[in-house]
Design an enzyme around this catalytic site. Structure first.
Site, PDB file in Angstrom:
ATOM      1  N   ASP A 141      65.429 125.466  36.573  1.00  0.00           N
ATOM      2  CA  ASP A 141      64.591 123.794  36.569  1.00  0.00           C
ATOM      3  C   ASP A 141      65.470 123.424  35.540  1.00  0.00           C
ATOM      4  OD1 ASP A 141      62.416 121.655  37.350  1.00  0.00           O
ATOM      5  OD2 ASP A 141      62.530 121.327  35.531  1.00  0.00           O
TER       6      ASP A 141
ATOM      7  N   LYS B 255      54.575 126.465  37.552  1.00  0.00           N
ATOM      8  CA  LYS B 255      55.505 126.265  36.673  1.00  0.00           C
ATOM      9  C   LYS B 255      55.427 127.228  35.009  1.00  0.00           C
ATOM     10  CE  LYS B 255      58.631 122.697  36.837  1.00  0.00           C
ATOM     11  NZ  LYS B 255      59.712 122.232  38.597  1.00  0.00           N
TER      12      LYS B 255
HETATM   13  N1  GLU Z   1      62.623 123.230  39.777  1.00  0.00           N
HETATM   14  C1  GLU Z   1      62.594 123.030  41.255  1.00  0.00           C
HETATM   15  C2  GLU Z   1      61.532 121.998  41.418  1.00  0.00           C
HETATM   16  O1  GLU Z   1      61.278 120.893  40.999  1.00  0.00           O
HETATM   17  C3  GLU Z   1      62.708 124.486  42.164  1.00  0.00           C
HETATM   18  C4  GLU Z   1      61.808 125.182  41.603  1.00  0.00           C
HETATM   19  C5  GLU Z   1      61.618 126.793  42.904  1.00  0.00           C
HETATM   20  O2  GLU Z   1      62.306 126.862  43.361  1.00  0.00           O
HETATM   21  O3  GLU Z   1      60.588 127.292  42.550  1.00  0.00           O
HETATM   22  O4  GLU Z   1      60.691 122.659  42.725  1.00  0.00           O
END
Ligand code: GLU
Length: 445
Positions: free
Chosen positions: A166, A126
């Site tokens: 996100d 992340k």
């Molecule tokens: N931010 C999204 C999550 O919390 C998607 C992340 C992604 O698609 O890599 O899973």
């Protein structure tokens, strides 16, 4: 909590001071894992949990950019590459003033288990920045994204680390980030980012996937009690991408979504929210919910306050972490709540989760219920790898199969460990065992 795990947890907390959200995410997972360690002593011997809680790599960097007035601005950028046992690091970027290392680590930690549950070959990571896109011009957002990528590009790649969106990072930001990556590397490496535009390597259904997936997962939970979304009175928090698509999907299944919120207040629309108008206000105009009220009579706008004061049979928290506390949970339960599906990451506090579970409310934790977004990102990676693009219907079918599969795996794991209907236990154990097995197989790294 199991005494052996409590000791490991103590070390993790002491080693990561001041990171409350990370502590919370770790604690919640550890509370589920006692029985797994009784069955699998090799996980303790291999120090799997200690390794899992220490990110493989953490990158923190300066992001300098100039605003429209020509002033120099400095933000902080993060990428936490948490675990690559199952595949390249995968997870979104969050641009929000609240972002600091503790938020990125909680999200990255959750992502490991979520991604494992999807059954796709993706590890957990992340990133983000304390940059606040609100009120910034397109040109400012572009300059920020270009500066952010000028450092990030050296750490990512389709086989290494694949960021996505996100909170605060949508199609516009992914476009600017991708453009800068391509320019610096001189490579059209589609699989380096997901959430791309449809004409340049994106996947149909990716924008809808998190919200749709949350509703599909919740529908599966309702089915276990002989119920469905049809006729339910639903409250959704948030008005971002996840919330809007959850509202659309729930209404397509016959629910009436009566309320949603933004950071200023909430609306109550007893006839059911007009999704087209909501999209116009939030996505096209980038406006506020207040603007929805002015265009639709018979809607109540409440300035400030909590959307959880609105009665519902199904609640879909789709805004942000810790937005639904124990008091709100108790009030919802007293007024007829039967199910909660978390579209956001960790939106319910630990007190709220306890209230839901103690009162027999169906509770789908985010790492299972909102996995449709990242799962569809993995489908985007598949399409990029094969230089193909799938139809909406085919991609949506794959998403549905994945969400039903996650639901069934969580339910079966909860049964196997003697706590039927406990989706928190099922998600934590189901995700953990898969990652732990892979880590042991790959040796001490
Ligand atoms: N931010 C999204 C999550 O919390 C998607 C992340 C992604 O698609 O890599 O899973």
């Amino acid at each position: 909590m199991d005494a052996r795990l409590e000791a490991i947890r103590g070390t993790v907390l002491a080693r990561n001071p001041g990171e409350g959200e990370f502590h919370q995410a770790v604690t919640e997972v550890f509370e589920s894992l006692g029985p797994v360690h009784d069955r699998h002593p090799e996980f303790l011997e291999g120090a799997v949990l200690e390794r899992l809680c220490e990110p493989e790599r953490q990158i923190i960097f300066r992001v300098p950019w100039t605003d429209d007035a020509g002033r120099v601005q400095i933000n902080r950028g993060f990428r936490v590459e948490f675990n690559s046992a199952l595949g390249p690091y995968k997870g979104g970027l969050r641009f929000h003033p609240s972002v600091y290392l503790g938020i990125v680590k909680f999200l990255g930690f959750e992502q490991i288990f979520k991604n494992a549950l999807t059954g796709m070959p993706i590890g957990g990571g992340k990133g983000g920045s304390d940059f606040d896109p609100r009120g910034r011009s397109d040109a400012e957002v572009m300059r920020f994204c270009q500066s952010f990528m000028t450092e990030l590009y050296r750490h990512i790649g389709e086989y290494t680390d694949v960021p996505a969106g996100d909170i605060g990072v949508g199609g516009r930001e992914i476009g600017y980030l991708f453009g800068q990556y391509k320019r610096i590397t001189n490579r059209y490496e589609s699989g380096v980012l997901t959430g791309k535009g449809i004409s340049w390597g994106g996947s149909l259904v990716r924008p809808e996937a998190t919200g749709y997936g949350t509703v599909i997962f919740t529908e599966e939970m309702l089915k276990t009690r002989g119920k469905s979304f049809d006729g339910q009175r639903v409250v959704v928090s948030g008005t971002g991408n996840v919330a809007i698509n959850a509202i659309a999907k729930a209404q397509s299944l016959g629910a009436i979504v009566v309320a949603c919120s933004d950071s200023s207040g909430y609306i109550v629309d007893d006839a059911g929210i007009d999704v087209a108008l909501l999209r116009q206000v939030k996505e096209v105009e980038r406006g506020r919910l207040k603007d929805y009220e002015t265009r639709r009579p018979a809607v109540t706008y409440v300035d400030g306050g909590s959307v959880w004061d609105v009665d519902a049979t199904v609640a879909l928290p789709c805004a942000t972490q810790n937005e639904l506390d124990g008091d709100a949970a108790a009030r919802l339960v007293r007024n007829g709540l039967i199910a909660v599906g978390e579209g956001a990451n960790m939106p319910s506090t630990r007190d709220a989760v306890a209230v839901f579970q103690d009162s027999g409310v169906l509770f789908g934790p985010g790492k299972a219920a909102n996995a449709g977004g990242v799962a569809t990102s993995a489908l985007e990676m598949q399409q990029n790898a094969s230089r193909d693009s799938w139809t909406f219907a085919h991609t949506e079918q794959r998403l549905t199969e994945i969400m039903v599969g996650i639901h069934d795996r969580c339910a079966a794991t909860a049964d196997e460990y003697g706590d039927p209907g406990n989706y928190v236990l099922g998600a934590n154990i189901g995700g953990f065992v898969k990652v732990a097995d892979a880590m042991l197989a790959q040796g001490l790294i």
